[in-house]
Design an enzyme around this catalytic site. Structure first.
Site, short mmCIF file in Angstrom:
data_model
loop_
_atom_site.label_atom_id
_atom_site.label_comp_id
_atom_site.label_asym_id
_atom_site.label_seq_id
_atom_site.Cartn_x
_atom_site.Cartn_y
_atom_site.Cartn_z
N ASN A 172 -41.55 -35.50 18.54
CA ASN A 172 -41.55 -36.87 19.10
C ASN A 172 -41.73 -36.86 20.61
O ASN A 172 -40.98 -37.51 21.34
CB ASN A 172 -40.25 -37.60 18.72
CG ASN A 172 -40.09 -37.75 17.23
OD1 ASN A 172 -41.03 -38.13 16.53
ND2 ASN A 172 -38.90 -37.45 16.72
N ARG A 177 -44.49 -34.45 29.10
CA ARG A 177 -43.03 -34.37 29.01
C ARG A 177 -42.59 -33.02 28.47
O ARG A 177 -41.58 -32.46 28.91
CB ARG A 177 -42.49 -35.50 28.13
CG ARG A 177 -40.97 -35.60 28.15
CD ARG A 177 -40.46 -36.96 27.71
NE ARG A 177 -39.01 -37.01 27.81
CZ ARG A 177 -38.20 -36.81 26.78
NH1 ARG A 177 -38.70 -36.55 25.58
NH2 ARG A 177 -36.88 -36.88 26.93
N ARG A 227 -32.92 -31.97 20.57
CA ARG A 227 -33.67 -30.70 20.51
C ARG A 227 -32.83 -29.54 21.03
O ARG A 227 -33.06 -28.38 20.67
CB ARG A 227 -34.96 -30.82 21.32
CG ARG A 227 -35.86 -31.97 20.88
CD ARG A 227 -37.03 -32.17 21.83
NE ARG A 227 -37.71 -33.43 21.61
CZ ARG A 227 -37.36 -34.58 22.15
NH1 ARG A 227 -36.31 -34.63 22.97
NH2 ARG A 227 -38.04 -35.70 21.89
N LYS A 271 -45.36 -29.25 10.74
CA LYS A 271 -46.27 -29.21 11.89
C LYS A 271 -45.88 -28.13 12.88
O LYS A 271 -46.73 -27.37 13.36
CB LYS A 271 -46.31 -30.57 12.58
CG LYS A 271 -47.31 -30.61 13.72
CD LYS A 271 -46.87 -31.57 14.80
CE LYS A 271 -47.55 -31.27 16.11
NZ LYS A 271 -47.01 -32.03 17.22
N PRO A 288 -52.31 -27.57 11.90
CA PRO A 288 -51.22 -28.50 12.21
C PRO A 288 -51.71 -29.94 12.11
O PRO A 288 -52.73 -30.30 12.68
CB PRO A 288 -50.87 -28.14 13.66
CG PRO A 288 -51.43 -26.77 13.87
CD PRO A 288 -52.66 -26.70 13.03
N ASP A 290 -50.73 -33.90 12.69
CA ASP A 290 -49.87 -34.97 13.20
C ASP A 290 -50.60 -36.28 13.01
O ASP A 290 -51.64 -36.34 12.35
CB ASP A 290 -49.48 -34.72 14.66
CG ASP A 290 -50.69 -34.66 15.58
OD1 ASP A 290 -51.82 -34.93 15.13
OD2 ASP A 290 -50.52 -34.34 16.77
N HIS A 292 -52.38 -37.94 15.06
CA HIS A 292 -53.72 -37.90 15.66
C HIS A 292 -54.72 -37.24 14.70
O HIS A 292 -55.82 -37.76 14.48
CB HIS A 292 -53.70 -37.13 16.98
CG HIS A 292 -52.86 -37.77 18.04
ND1 HIS A 292 -53.23 -38.94 18.67
CD2 HIS A 292 -51.67 -37.41 18.57
CE1 HIS A 292 -52.29 -39.27 19.55
NE2 HIS A 292 -51.34 -38.37 19.50
N GLN A 309 -50.99 -44.66 2.37
CA GLN A 309 -49.66 -44.32 2.88
C GLN A 309 -49.48 -44.82 4.31
O GLN A 309 -50.43 -44.87 5.08
CB GLN A 309 -49.45 -42.80 2.85
CG GLN A 309 -49.53 -42.17 1.47
CD GLN A 309 -48.25 -42.33 0.69
OE1 GLN A 309 -47.22 -42.65 1.25
NE2 GLN A 309 -48.32 -42.11 -0.61
N PHE A 340 -59.11 -31.88 18.04
CA PHE A 340 -57.88 -32.37 18.65
C PHE A 340 -58.05 -32.48 20.16
O PHE A 340 -57.66 -33.48 20.78
CB PHE A 340 -56.72 -31.42 18.32
CG PHE A 340 -55.39 -31.88 18.86
CD1 PHE A 340 -54.61 -32.76 18.14
CD2 PHE A 340 -54.93 -31.42 20.09
CE1 PHE A 340 -53.37 -33.20 18.64
CE2 PHE A 340 -53.70 -31.84 20.60
CZ PHE A 340 -52.92 -32.73 19.87
#
Length: 390
Positions: A172, A177, A227, A271, A288, A290, A292, A309, A340
């Site tokens: 998330n 960040r 985390r 992921k 992986p 996600d 995107h 979905q 990606f």
């Protein structure tokens, strides 16, 4: 005070190895979110920590240049070739360095071959990327269009421990960040290496350090949130139940076996496990997925997986991964990373050089406008009919 080096400034400890930009484009490979330890410290110059050393990397069209901080040289024993370099700015804001008349540097290409071996291993330069690009382009027209601009996107072979804990932090989160969190993690718990232009570089913390019971609260104070617990507990589980070499040993087992082993760790889902498999454990088929990548599969490939979905379930995740593995083959994870990368906001300017994508989007925009217009007309007709009936 020590400073970040620049190739054109005439520094004497630069070394080089032959590497075409089509095989490795540093700006895309180091800036696409698979690693969080590199920063662009000058135009086209990337400085970061790898294998316990601080490096600055840059490139010309056919050469990868590298500088390792801390190497002491005897000026009377200098050897190597002379190279004349000049900075130039290319389209898209990228910097290029051409070997022609300009400033001079001494290339120490025969000083400590271990560094070159580390670099070759890190960038997996034994993998002939252009051959894979040709294969992916032959089986996938959309990839072919993207590949004309997004060349040289290469998967790194990172330290498995660093890769694992970095991607636990990615939950998330977004790239900038995550980079900040990894910086704070290393500055707080890692071994200091050197300081350049007031920027302190540290090695990544070891497993025993991360497993200490005090680490969770220290990381929470640094803004890691939930985390922090996953980091400390995963490190503790590895140290107590598996040992320091366990993560690297997963390179020698099958992809699904390695992924399942990683998923037993706190904070590691599909992921994160696939990121670690692809980017540090030699599992080139790991894809992986996600939100995107899910959007790419629907938007650009009409992939039916999870079309009804609203959330990315485990089944949808598997179906999307299998779709791309069937399309691209055993190096599907590498091909997925090109798309990606091309989808990241920071590289959207490069997409202006892909005319086919522009041409494809125009009719779609026109059709959407027409559809909107037709819908508006239908609403007006309904209102008019209602008025007439009353």
């Amino acid at each position: 005070m020590s400073t970040h080096v620049v190739l054109s400034a005439g520094c004497k400890a630069w070394r080089s190895l032959s590497c075409r930009r089509a095989e490795l484009w540093l700006d895309l490979t180091l800036g696409c979110g698979q690693t969080f330890r590199w920063r662009e410290t000058a135009d086209g110059h990337w400085t970061g920590v790898m294998r316990g050393k601080v490096w600055t990397l840059t490139q010309t069209e056919n050469t990868l240049w590298y500088y390792v901080y801390g190497h002491q040289m005897n000026p009377g024993a200098e050897s190597g070739q002379k190279c004349k370099v000049k900075e130039e700015r290319r389209s898209g804001g990228m910097m290029d360095i051409k070997e022609e008349e300009g400033k001079t540097c001494t290339v120490m290409s025969d000083l400590d071959h271990k560094d070159e071996d580390l670099l070759r291993d890190y960038f997996q330069l034994d993998v002939k990327l252009e051959d894979h690009y040709r294969h992916w382009s032959a089986v996938d027209l959309h990839f072919k269009q993207i590949a004309n601009v997004f060349t040289g996107v290469r998967m790194l072979r990172q330290d498995p421990s660093e890769c694992l804990f970095s991607f636990i932090c990615s939950s998330n989160n977004h790239i900038s960040r995550i980079q900040g969190m990894i910086d704070r993690l290393c500055q707080t718990l890692g071994t200091p290496l050197c300081t350049l232009d007031d920027v302190a570089y540290h090695d990544f913390p070891s497993l025993p350090v991360l497993s200490d019971a005090s680490v969770e609260m220290r990381l929470r104070d640094l803004g890691f949130g939930y985390r922090a617990r996953f980091l400390q507990q995963s490190a503790q589980l590895i140290v107590n139940s598996h040992g320091p070499d366990w993560l690297k040993s997963l390179r020698s087992v099958a992809y699904l076996q390695a992924r399942d082993a990683l998923r037993a760790l706190p904070g590691v889902g599909l992921k994160v496990a696939d990121c670690v498999c692809l980017m540090s454990l030699d599992k080139a088929e790991a894809v992986p997925v996600d939100t995107h990548v899910w959007q790419i599969s629907k938007r650009d490939y009409n992939c039916a997986a999870g079309i009804s979905q609203k959330t990315l379930t485990d089944k949808v995740y598997k179906d999307i991964g299998d779709f791309f593995r069937n399309l691209w083959g055993s190096y599907a994870g590498w091909a997925h990373s090109v798309l990606f990368c091309a989808d990241l906001k920071r590289f959207q300017k490069l997409k202006e050089d892909i005319p086919v994508l522009k041409d494809e989007n125009e009719p779609k925009k026109i059709k959407e406008k027409r559809d909107d217009g037709d819908e508006e007309k239908q609403k007006k007709r309904k209102i008019s009919k209602k008025r007439q009936s009353t």
